[in-house]
Design a protein around this motif. Sequence first.
Motif, short mmCIF file in Angstrom:
data_model
loop_
_atom_site.label_atom_id
_atom_site.label_comp_id
_atom_site.label_asym_id
_atom_site.label_seq_id
_atom_site.Cartn_x
_atom_site.Cartn_y
_atom_site.Cartn_z
N ALA A 38 0.77 -1.44 0.09
CA ALA A 38 0.14 0.10 -0.15
C ALA A 38 0.81 1.22 -0.36
O ALA A 38 0.45 2.82 -0.27
N HIS A 39 2.35 1.05 -0.03
CA HIS A 39 3.34 2.33 0.24
C HIS A 39 4.43 1.59 -0.04
O HIS A 39 4.89 0.95 0.36
N VAL A 40 5.42 2.63 -0.41
CA VAL A 40 7.24 2.56 -0.85
C VAL A 40 7.58 2.94 -0.18
O VAL A 40 7.42 4.58 -0.21
N ASP A 41 7.45 3.13 1.10
CA ASP A 41 8.69 4.01 2.30
C ASP A 41 10.02 4.06 1.49
O ASP A 41 10.55 3.09 0.60
N PRO A 42 10.76 4.92 1.83
CA PRO A 42 12.07 5.34 1.32
C PRO A 42 13.18 4.71 2.03
O PRO A 42 14.37 4.37 1.54
N ALA A 43 12.49 4.07 3.21
CA ALA A 43 13.85 3.31 3.96
C ALA A 43 12.67 2.02 4.51
O ALA A 43 11.53 1.89 4.71
N ILE A 44 13.21 0.71 4.14
CA ILE A 44 12.41 -0.11 4.91
C ILE A 44 13.20 -1.14 5.80
O ILE A 44 14.21 -1.08 5.57
N ASP A 45 12.97 -1.71 6.37
CA ASP A 45 13.62 -2.66 8.01
C ASP A 45 14.49 -3.49 6.77
O ASP A 45 13.97 -4.11 5.80
N ALA A 46 15.51 -3.85 7.81
CA ALA A 46 16.78 -3.93 7.19
C ALA A 46 16.76 -5.52 6.94
O ALA A 46 17.13 -5.91 6.26
N SER A 47 16.22 -6.04 8.13
CA SER A 47 16.20 -7.16 8.33
C SER A 47 14.94 -8.35 7.23
O SER A 47 15.79 -9.27 6.59
N TYR A 48 13.66 -7.94 7.62
CA TYR A 48 12.65 -8.07 6.11
C TYR A 48 13.81 -8.08 4.89
O TYR A 48 13.31 -8.71 4.07
N ALA A 49 14.16 -6.97 4.08
CA ALA A 49 14.84 -6.68 2.84
C ALA A 49 16.02 -7.47 2.43
O ALA A 49 16.13 -7.98 1.98
N ASP A 50 16.93 -7.89 3.67
CA ASP A 50 17.79 -9.35 3.13
C ASP A 50 17.68 -10.12 2.81
O ASP A 50 17.78 -10.89 2.29
N ILE A 51 16.36 -10.67 3.72
CA ILE A 51 15.35 -11.70 2.79
C ILE A 51 14.64 -11.81 1.82
O ILE A 51 15.35 -11.99 0.53
N ALA A 52 13.92 -10.50 1.44
CA ALA A 52 12.70 -10.38 0.97
C ALA A 52 13.64 -9.82 -0.56
O ALA A 52 13.35 -10.46 -1.54
N LYS A 53 14.60 -9.00 -0.49
CA LYS A 53 15.02 -8.46 -1.34
C LYS A 53 16.66 -8.80 -1.87
O LYS A 53 17.22 -9.18 -3.38
N ASP A 54 17.29 -9.25 -1.02
CA ASP A 54 18.97 -9.71 -1.26
C ASP A 54 19.01 -11.02 -1.77
O ASP A 54 20.26 -12.01 -1.83
N HIS A 55 17.37 -11.92 -0.43
CA HIS A 55 17.10 -13.11 -0.78
C HIS A 55 18.59 -13.56 0.17
O HIS A 55 19.13 -15.24 -0.23
N ASN A 56 19.19 -13.41 1.21
CA ASN A 56 19.83 -13.82 1.91
C ASN A 56 19.30 -14.29 2.73
O ASN A 56 18.80 -14.04 3.97
#
Length: 261
Positions: free
Chosen positions: A148-166
């Motif tokens: 529903a919204h694109v934040d300029p910053a995103i939770d790091a733990s979430y992004a590590d898995i969802a974005k970087d697939h780490n």
Amino acid sequence: MENKKRKRGPHDLEHELGKQIGFLISSSSAFDNGYHDEAVRLATALRVLLHDTTNSRSLLGQLGRKNIQFLDTGEPYSSRNLLTTYRLTYMRIDSSGAQYRPLLDDFPRKRFVGFDEWWDAIVICGRDKRCLSRGDIVLIAANQDGGAHVDPAIDASYADIAKDHNTGWEFIGENISPRSIPFAMQVSLRQIAHEVLRSLNVPDHRYSIKPTSLSPETSFAGVSLSIDQPATPIQKKPKVGRNAPCPCGSGTKYKKCCGKP
């Protein structure tokens, strides 16, 4: 001019519930057909159905239905587990790679719990050892990651898995360089949507996507998984001579298989 509002009646709320359930079903179907970006739209519908704040009430709350029992399909969480944790997924492996899959109805681990226990239950623990609940990943996906919204910053733990697939795991196969295994976060959201649909007793909603020739327990020669963990390993791997048989079970010498430089 005063901004007037009209109160919704029970019929209108039931209609809205049908819409949100339809969104879950259609996005789940698209997800199962390979459109993993649908996960954030699943999260948005889940937020509408379930999330209460001081300024707004969830749709199920307005309908008086948050007191139902919610289906929990995940394995029991253990804080003593030093590995990364993805309770709502399993890993399917074949000779070409590995992928996370939602549990759906294919596994017998099912119990019903109250909303708060279900919403706050830990379902993911990443490499940084931060653990996320169902509520955490639904709200981060919806409020920060484009649901529903694109934040300029995103939770790091979430992004590590969802974005970087780490995810802390890599696929290694014969003549295949190590590669990360993607979509653990998105698949977890898919399973949460499934749990909600089953909890609401949506007619004819019993999904089962059984592998045609594979099972989660299948092992293959020349295929292994490595753990990419910052924590101290539990047990050191024994040294293998370069001319010894590769411990992965491929039948070839170590130097020609997993021991390649």
